[in-house]
Design an enzyme around this catalytic site. Structure first.
Site, PDB file in Angstrom:
ATOM      1  N   HIS A   1      58.339  55.057   0.319  1.00 19.20           N
ATOM      2  CA  HIS A   1      56.937  54.973  -0.086  1.00 19.20           C
ATOM      3  C   HIS A   1      56.199  56.154   0.557  1.00 19.20           C
ATOM      4  O   HIS A   1      56.801  57.002   1.198  1.00 19.20           O
ATOM      5  CB  HIS A   1      56.315  53.674   0.438  1.00 19.20           C
ATOM      6  CG  HIS A   1      56.892  52.442  -0.159  1.00 19.20           C
ATOM      7  ND1 HIS A   1      56.692  52.069  -1.466  1.00 19.20           N
ATOM      8  CD2 HIS A   1      57.681  51.495   0.395  1.00 19.20           C
ATOM      9  CE1 HIS A   1      57.318  50.928  -1.684  1.00 19.20           C
ATOM     10  NE2 HIS A   1      57.926  50.561  -0.590  1.00 19.20           N
TER      11      HIS A   1
ATOM     12  N   CYS B   1      61.655  51.509  -4.130  1.00 18.34           N
ATOM     13  CA  CYS B   1      61.860  50.251  -3.407  1.00 18.34           C
ATOM     14  C   CYS B   1      62.100  49.068  -4.347  1.00 18.34           C
ATOM     15  O   CYS B   1      63.176  48.949  -4.902  1.00 18.34           O
ATOM     16  CB  CYS B   1      60.691  50.013  -2.481  1.00 18.34           C
ATOM     17  SG  CYS B   1      61.105  48.917  -1.131  1.00 18.34           S
TER      18      CYS B   1
HETATM   19  N1  GLN Z   1      60.491  42.948  -1.933  1.00 20.49           N
HETATM   20  C1  GLN Z   1      61.521  43.979  -1.737  1.00 20.49           C
HETATM   21  C2  GLN Z   1      62.065  43.958  -0.295  1.00 20.49           C
HETATM   22  O1  GLN Z   1      61.431  43.395   0.577  1.00 20.49           O
HETATM   23  C3  GLN Z   1      60.947  45.340  -2.081  1.00 20.49           C
HETATM   24  C4  GLN Z   1      59.828  45.767  -1.139  1.00 20.49           C
HETATM   25  C5  GLN Z   1      59.079  47.016  -1.611  1.00 20.49           C
HETATM   26  O2  GLN Z   1      58.955  47.331  -2.779  1.00 20.49           O
HETATM   27  N2  GLN Z   1      58.480  47.764  -0.638  1.00 20.49           N
HETATM   28  O3  GLN Z   1      63.115  44.536  -0.031  1.00 20.49           O
END
Ligand code: GLN
Length: 242
Positions: free
Chosen positions: A193, A94
């Site tokens: 995740h 992510c």
């Molecule tokens: N902040 C980034 C987004 O909102 C990554 C989020 C994350 O790592 N789950 O896309």
């Protein structure tokens, strides 16, 4: 081949440490140790020198953490690109995935320059994608990857960077092109995740094999493990409603 060893580095766990993504590192370490493969493990924190490793991991984080890590990560871009070209394995989840690309443009904030390990870029979208994801690869057996997405960033792939998988349930990279994650050379990124690898042991072993091949210069077939519990967990969430 006995006395196998790989070195694993966790990039900036002090900054990018949300969503339980450290479970990926624990999985990689345990799946090596259960096979008698020694692991040299390093947490690379702000200010640390990168050093040479066979496998690098970077987890996810909110925009704020990404801003905090960006400058530090960008200062190591040249070294990390060199290690990519030397065959090192990278897994970014992510927010980590987004910074493996050319840039991440958050809402109403300055663009965050990435380290261009892969030809991809990310732009903050209008809605947040939150839910279960099932994606289908063309290189794993079973083909499926399962996980959970939570991002507003929309990632687009370019050049020779290919998707990791296609989305069967969920949104994936941007909710429109049907792609989930990305791969270029031995660099892998994904929005999954969960954490990802405990429920996808076949992908964990794929990464371990690549890291061993990078270190020893040959394909080393690692012994199979009893993954009944892991694949029961995998199967329990396949095609789970979003
Ligand atoms: N902040 C980034 C987004 O909102 C990554 C989020 C994350 O790592 N789950 O896309």
């Amino acid at each position: 081949m006995d006395n196998l060893k790989i070195s694993i580095a966790h990039l900036y766990p002090d900054l990018l440490n949300l969503y339980g993504d450290r479970g990926n590192v624990i999985t990689l370490i345990k799946r090596c140790e259960w096979r008698g493969i020694r692991v040299e493990f390093t947490d690379i924190k702000s200010g640390d020198k990168i050093g040479a490793h066979d496998l690098f991991f970077m987890g996810g984080g909110q925009d704020k953490q990404q801003e905090e890590v960006q400058e530090e990560l960008f200062s190591q871009k040249k070294e990390l690109l060199a290690q990519r070209d030397d065959g090192a394995v990278f897994l970014g989840i992510c927010g980590g995935f987004q910074l493996f690309g050319h840039y991440y443009q958050p809402h109403d904030k300055n663009k965050l320059e990435g380290i261009s390990l892969m030809d991809a870029y990310t732009i903050a979208g209008e809605k947040r994608f939150i839910g279960n994801v099932t994606a289908v690869t063309d290189f794993l057996e079973p083909k499926t990857l399962v996980g959970f997405e939570n991002h507003s960033g929309l990632t687009y792939l370019e050049g020779e960077t290919k998707p990791l998988a296609t989305v069967r349930v969920g949104n994936g990279n941007n909710g429109t092109d049907g792609f989930e994650g990305a791969r270029y050379k031995n660099v892998f990124g994904t929005y999954l995740h969960g954490s990802l690898l405990p429920k996808n042991p076949h992908f964990a072993d794929y990464l371990i094999n690549l890291a061993l091949e990078k270190r020893y210069g040959e394909n080393i077939n690692i012994s199979p493990l009893d993954d009944k519990i892991e694949f029961d967990a995998h199967t329990s969430v396949i095609d789970k409603n979003y």
